[in-house]
Design a protein around this motif. Structure first.
Motif, short mmCIF file in Angstrom:
data_model
loop_
_atom_site.label_atom_id
_atom_site.label_comp_id
_atom_site.label_asym_id
_atom_site.label_seq_id
_atom_site.Cartn_x
_atom_site.Cartn_y
_atom_site.Cartn_z
N VAL A 404 0.82 -1.20 0.00
CA VAL A 404 0.00 0.00 0.00
C VAL A 404 0.86 1.26 0.00
N VAL A 413 -8.44 12.89 1.01
CA VAL A 413 -9.70 13.59 0.86
C VAL A 413 -9.42 15.06 0.58
N GLN A 457 -12.37 6.36 8.63
CA GLN A 457 -12.61 5.87 7.29
C GLN A 457 -11.51 4.91 6.88
N ASN A 461 -11.63 1.04 6.02
CA ASN A 461 -11.15 0.54 4.76
C ASN A 461 -10.16 -0.59 4.97
N ALA A 464 -11.68 -3.86 5.76
CA ALA A 464 -12.50 -4.49 4.73
C ALA A 464 -11.70 -5.55 3.97
N TYR B 70 -12.17 6.25 -5.60
CA TYR B 70 -10.82 6.01 -5.12
C TYR B 70 -10.82 5.28 -3.78
N GLY B 71 -11.98 4.94 -3.29
CA GLY B 71 -12.05 4.11 -2.10
C GLY B 71 -11.94 4.87 -0.79
N LEU B 72 -11.99 6.18 -0.87
CA LEU B 72 -11.86 6.95 0.37
C LEU B 72 -13.18 7.04 1.11
N GLY B 90 -12.70 -0.99 -1.41
CA GLY B 90 -12.83 -0.77 0.03
C GLY B 90 -11.86 0.27 0.55
N GLY B 91 -10.91 0.65 -0.29
CA GLY B 91 -9.93 1.62 0.16
C GLY B 91 -9.03 1.99 -1.00
N PRO B 92 -8.18 2.99 -0.79
CA PRO B 92 -7.28 3.40 -1.86
C PRO B 92 -6.43 2.24 -2.38
N ARG B 93 -6.15 1.31 -1.50
CA ARG B 93 -5.35 0.16 -1.90
C ARG B 93 -6.03 -0.60 -3.04
N ILE B 96 -5.86 1.37 -6.18
CA ILE B 96 -4.56 1.32 -6.83
C ILE B 96 -4.39 -0.03 -7.52
N ARG B 97 -4.88 -1.07 -6.87
CA ARG B 97 -4.78 -2.39 -7.48
C ARG B 97 -5.58 -2.44 -8.78
N MET B 102 -5.10 8.95 -8.42
CA MET B 102 -5.77 10.23 -8.19
C MET B 102 -4.73 11.31 -7.92
N GLN B 123 6.65 2.52 -2.55
CA GLN B 123 6.94 1.34 -3.38
C GLN B 123 8.38 1.44 -3.85
N LYS B 173 3.63 10.09 -10.16
CA LYS B 173 3.46 9.23 -9.01
C LYS B 173 2.32 8.24 -9.25
N ARG B 177 2.49 3.98 -10.09
CA ARG B 177 1.66 2.95 -9.48
C ARG B 177 0.76 2.30 -10.51
#
Lengths: 464, 546
Positions: A404, A413, A457, A461, A464, B70-72, B90-93, B96-97, B102, B123, B173, B177
């Motif tokens: 990540v 945000v 949040q 996340n 999840a 973007y999952g935020l 579910g999240g930015p991860r 990205i996957r 963004m 990374q 950036k 990714r």
């Protein structure tokens, strides 16, 4: 549009559609002002309970009983009867003054660690004046000592302000250094020029005409003529210094919320560039605020000297005294508001007093009080430094999934659109405290730090 | 990295693309915050390889929608498809996957680190336990930079880069990714016109290489210049999905705002009165000690708007700061002459005055950076309504004790007259949208009944409705006989509002022209082209050094 966008993502959104918005806003302010300190206190008490239960002996039930008993004594020792209460108020008075000192500086976003030093400076100069003019009549000498002590404190704080304004020296550093300077100066004075003849390391007592009357005595002499008198007034040790503290609280509230000085100080603290735009001199305000902070603390030191036995300065007293540092906790707990500082000082001062009774009667070490104090502060400080929480969140999410991109997940945000996504809106709740934590993260204070809502949040996340 | 099939430019051949999978499809997205519906069954369909504009006023739900993508933010309901497959983000991860990247409005870069370090951050080549492989990082960044035609110096420190280049780093950036779908949130808000053009070129190149780009904006020109299709949101709902070629500014604006919007400012020709502001041979230094102003001279008359055009960083900001007392002039003179009110005819020398004094002699100032210096965000609207005027007798007894009731009334008046949308004047300004924040400033400065109004970037980052409003108010003030100095990086704004345009270049006013001057002409002047002979004489007269 704005009607919608003003809606924060917060647990208690104001019902903006109704017309009682103002009342709701006020309730929110009160709620958020009280909520966290009370929560912090509750957590601290629970933790303290566990500590007592660990150290006590017997069955679990016995241990629990012992803990409750200890708290009972803690409370009654602090506020249980008039005598105990008066002892507590003796502790409360200097805490209010130094708490105000920390709070007023913090309104300009200055962290006054030097309340103890300013407290000492006030007491020392007042003692000096008291000794040198010991033959003067009380009506002249008493105010003179008070003024001298206040000014000494103001000077000691003002130096910090000047250094900050002129040289940009950080107030945390300079206040700590000035603390040590005044501690050593006082040690030297007490064991040298101001030493009481034939005594080690202490000044002679202040001339009796300057000793402040006890509240109970004063009451008997004035209102007591018309109302029932207090018997044995001497056992209620709290002196009129406490009244001064109450006056100081009101003065602080008035100054901060009703005057241009308070307004401008707030602008300087919240947004120095806006201050420049408005034509408010940041430097002048910094100096003034620090001088005022010192004045409050110096006044506290002076009144302590003049109001309480033994009416003298004893060697090394200040460096062992924690009033000026406890005051930081008092101010934080009180969220820099006058009423909050009063309640915070009452809590801290009362616990100090009640601790001894608890030790005596419940056989629980009085140090528990310090544990509770520390835990209260810790709970507050956790909020105070969102950095810590964020670091934790990042650590966990990073551990779960090494690929990540922490930096991307950082403040994603869009805060400019805050109202739309509510990311920034929760700060409506947050009184001064949140801001500096954010500033610590994002130097420009533009608030790229994560707000709690965002953190939640992220946590969600992550799960999840 | 990944391998993924790139469909050819989606739009080119086949108009009936409904069959082919969308790069991104969001269906019936709903998201409610307590008390407000940010997204109400919003649909978004973005084709592969296209540049898709997502437009709407502030608070229309654009950013929420993109944060969901973007999952935020988690939607309350709705489905998301990426390349035709239903996905859970579910999240930015996860995003990205799924090769979604963004670029945020506020850059997420670490200023003291180098470009390469910033790009690979999180990374880093070298593996989790090994040391950071600096050389490999550089190589990767250079490869990336070459592959997408985004030249950048990998060793430069972020803090030394211009805003435009920093944005490029943000894009790199995302590309590092392996983003195929790039979300740009109001990317041009911080850019100069030149940087904007460069950004557009970059985006076109990326789009040609098969990247899908979602472009959030509320500047209609950009929509028309750059994008293939447009999705318009209003108050959390879809109000239109248009093909850019087949639409125009007026239509988009109408959809965004929900009513007809006057994009052109309607105004009568100016009737200039006597001189209000006279500036002679003004010199000043920038923060870095460079000569930012090198002998500026001009006059602003009552009842006219003088626009200052120029590429940002040519001394406009410094000029405004000197005029308002926030910066010291090293030489020169500035005077204000009152043309109305009790002190009509009186002239004040404002050289060397403090901002407070300048304000007292009748200068109002809308600062270019409203969040930075124009407002105290954490403070209430009431308190912000008196910022800079808190000691005026009207608001404070003996300049010390605030007259709270008077202040509350004043704030309510401003909020009413200037249509600031807020339920209460006791709300912190932070809770307002950008446009309403700006209205608070505009209201505060206009309502003080100034002689001279200095408006620096008065509509920056403000939505269309508010822009229209602010423009109308500026013209109103002009017609009421105020002198107005308008500094703006938006050439359109300058041209439509100004009665005369002074063009600044490298700390000098190269020419003063009429608004009829063509864009090319202005562009040439802004980049240091030669001024015409006649106007140079005028200039010499104004500066008084002939």
């Amino acid at each position: 549009m704005a009607l919608q966008t003003a809606q924060p993502r917060s647990p208690t959104p104001p019902a903006l559609e109704t017309r009682s918005t103002t009342l709701l806003l006020w309730l929110r302010r009160v709620g958020s002002g009280l909520g966290r300190p009370l929560l912090a206190l509750a957590l601290a008490l629970i933790a303290g309970l566990i500590v007592i239960m660990i150290t006590a002996s017997g069955s679990l039930f016995d241990r629990f009983n012992a803990a409750l008993l200890a708290y009972g004594y803690l409370f009654s020792g602090a506020f249980g009867n008039a005598a105990n209460l008066s002892f507590s108020l003796v502790n409360v008075t200097p805490l209010i003054f130094t708490g105000l000192s920390v709070a007023i500086a913090y309104r300009a976003r200055l962290f006054n660690i030097g309340a103890e030093g300013q407290f000492a400076a006030g007491a020392i100069l007042a003692a000096f004046v008291g000794m040198k003019c010991s033959t003067w009549p009380g009506w002249l000498l008493t105010p003179l000592m008070i003024v001298a002590g206040s000014l000494a404190g103001a000077l000691w704080g003002g130096i910090v302000g000047l250094l900050k304004a002129w040289r940009g020296a950080h107030e945390v550093v300079t206040t700590i250094m000035l603390n040590w300077i005044i501690f050593y100066v006082s040690d030297w004075l007490v064991s040298g020029p101001l030493q009481a003849p034939g005594q080690a390391d202490q000044t002679p007592s202040m001339p009796p005409q300057t000793n402040l009357p006890k509240l109970s005595v004063l009451y008997n002499q004035t209102l007591g003529h018309f109302l029932p008198t207090i018997s044995q007034p001497e056992q209620y040790v709290v002196d009129v210094g406490f009244l001064f503290a109450l006056v100081a609280l009101v003065a602080y509230w008035f100054l901060m919320s009703r005057t241009t000085f308070g307004y401008e100080t707030r602008v300087v603290g919240e947004n120095p560039r806006a201050a420049q735009y408005a034509g408010i001199s940041v430097k002048r305000n910094v100096v003034l605020v620090m001088a005022l902070a010192g004045l409050f603390a110096g006044l506290g030191g002076t009144l302590q000297l003049m109001g309480q036995y033994p009416y003298e300065v004893v060697g090394q007293v200040f460096r062992n005294d924690t009033t000026g540092f406890d005051a930081i906790g008092v101010a934080l707990l009180g969220r820099m508001t006058a009423i909050g500082i009063f309640l915070g000082a009452l809590l801290f001062g009362g616990m100090r007093q009640g601790g001894s009774l608890m030790q005596l009667k419940a056989n629980v070490p009085g140090d528990l009080v310090y544990i509770i104090e520390a835990l209260v502060l810790f709970s507050i400080a956790v909020r105070f430094l969102p950095v810590i929480r964020q670091a934790l969140v990042k650590r966990f999410s990073a551990a779960r999934q090494p690929t990540v991109v922490a930096a991307l997940a950082g403040g994603v945000v869009d805060l400019d659109q805050a109202p739309a996504n509510g990311a920034e809106a929760p700060t409506m709740n947050d009184q001064p405290l949140s801001e500096s934590g954010r500033a610590a993260l994002a130097d420009d204070g533009s608030g790229q730090a994560q707000t709690p809502a965002q953190e939640r949040q992220h946590q969600q996340n992550g799960e999840a | 990295m990944h391998e993924q099939e790139k469909t050819p430019l989606a739009q080119a051949a086949d108009p009936d693309l409904a069959a082919s999978p969308y790069a991104v499809e969001m269906r019936d997205i709903c998201k409610a915050w307590p008390g407000v519906v940010a997204n109400d069954h919003v649909n978004l369909r973005v084709r592969q390889g296209e540049i898709h504009a997502l437009v709407g006023e502030n608070g229309a739900g654009k950013t929420t929608l993109m944060n969901i993508l973007y999952g935020l933010v988690r939607p309350d309901s709705g489905e998301i498809f990426v390349n035709g497959e239903r996905v859970h983000i579910g999240g930015p991860r996860d995003a990205i996957r799924l090769h979604i990247g963004m670029v945020h409005q506020h850059f997420m870069l670490i200023p003291p680190l180098t470009v390469a370090e910033n790009i690979v951050l999180g990374q880093e080549p070298g593996g989790p336990m090994a040391a950071y492989d600096r050389r490999r990082a550089r190589e990767l960044v250079l490869q990336l930079s070459a592959r997408y035609g985004l030249p950048i110096d990998p060793d430069a420190r972020i803090e030394k880069l211009s805003v435009g280049l920093q944005q490029r780093v943000e894009i790199l950036k995302a590309l590092y990714r392996a983003a195929d779908i790039l979300i740009l949130d109001e990317p041009t808000g911080v850019l100069t016109p030149q940087e904007t053009y460069e950004l557009f070129d970059v985006l076109r190149v990326l789009s040609r290489q098969g990247k899908t780009i979602i472009f959030i904006t509320h500047k209609l020109r950009e929509v028309l210049d750059l994008t293939d299709r447009v999705t318009v949101l209003r108050r959390g709902r879809n109000v239109g999905e248009l093909v850019t070629r087949e639409t125009n500014q007026t239509e988009i604006a109408r959809l965004m705002v929900g009513r007809e919007v006057l994009l052109r400012v309607e105004k009568r020709s100016a009737r200039p009165g006597p001189v209000v502001l006279r500036v002679e041979n003004l010199h000043a230094r920038s923060d870095r000690g460079l000569e930012a102003l090198q002998g500026i001279g001009f006059e602003v008359h009552a009842g006219e708007i003088l626009g200052i055009a120029g590429v940002e960083g040519n001394g406009q900001s410094e000029l405004v700061e000197v005029l308002t007392g926030m910066r010291r002039a090293t030489a020169g003179r500035m005077t204000i002459t009152h043309t109305s009110g009790e002190q009509a005819g009186k002239t004040y020398d404002i050289t060397g005055m403090s901002p407070r004094e300048v304000r007292l002699v009748g200068v109002a100032h809308i600062p270019e950076d409203r969040r930075g210096s124009g407002l105290v965000l954490s403070d209430t609207i009431e308190n912000n309504a008196i910022l800079g005027r808190e000691r005026w007798p009207r608001f404070a007894w003996a300049r010390f004790i605030l007259r709270l009731r008077e202040i509350a009334q004043w704030a309510r008046r401003l909020v009413g007259e200037f249509d600031v949308r807020t339920p209460s004047t006791r709300l912190p300004v932070r809770a307002l949208s950008g446009g309403n924040q700006q209205k608070v400033i505009v209201a505060r400065e206009f309502a003080a009944d100034p002689q001279l109004l200095i408006a620096a970037q008065p509509t920056r980052g403000v939505d269309i409705g508010a822009i229209e409003f602010i423009h109308r108010r500026l013209v109103e003030q002009r017609d009421a006989g105020k002198a107005i100095l308008l500094v703006s990086a938006e050439l359109d704004e300058i041209r439509s509002l100004s009665d005369r345009i002074a063009v600044m270049y490298e700390g000098r006013i190269v020419d003063i022209v009429t608004p009829e001057a063509s864009e090319e002409e202005l562009g040439l002047l802004m980049t240091g082209g030669r001024p015409s002979e006649a106007s140079r004489e005028e200039q010499a007269q104004a500066t008084g050094d002939s």
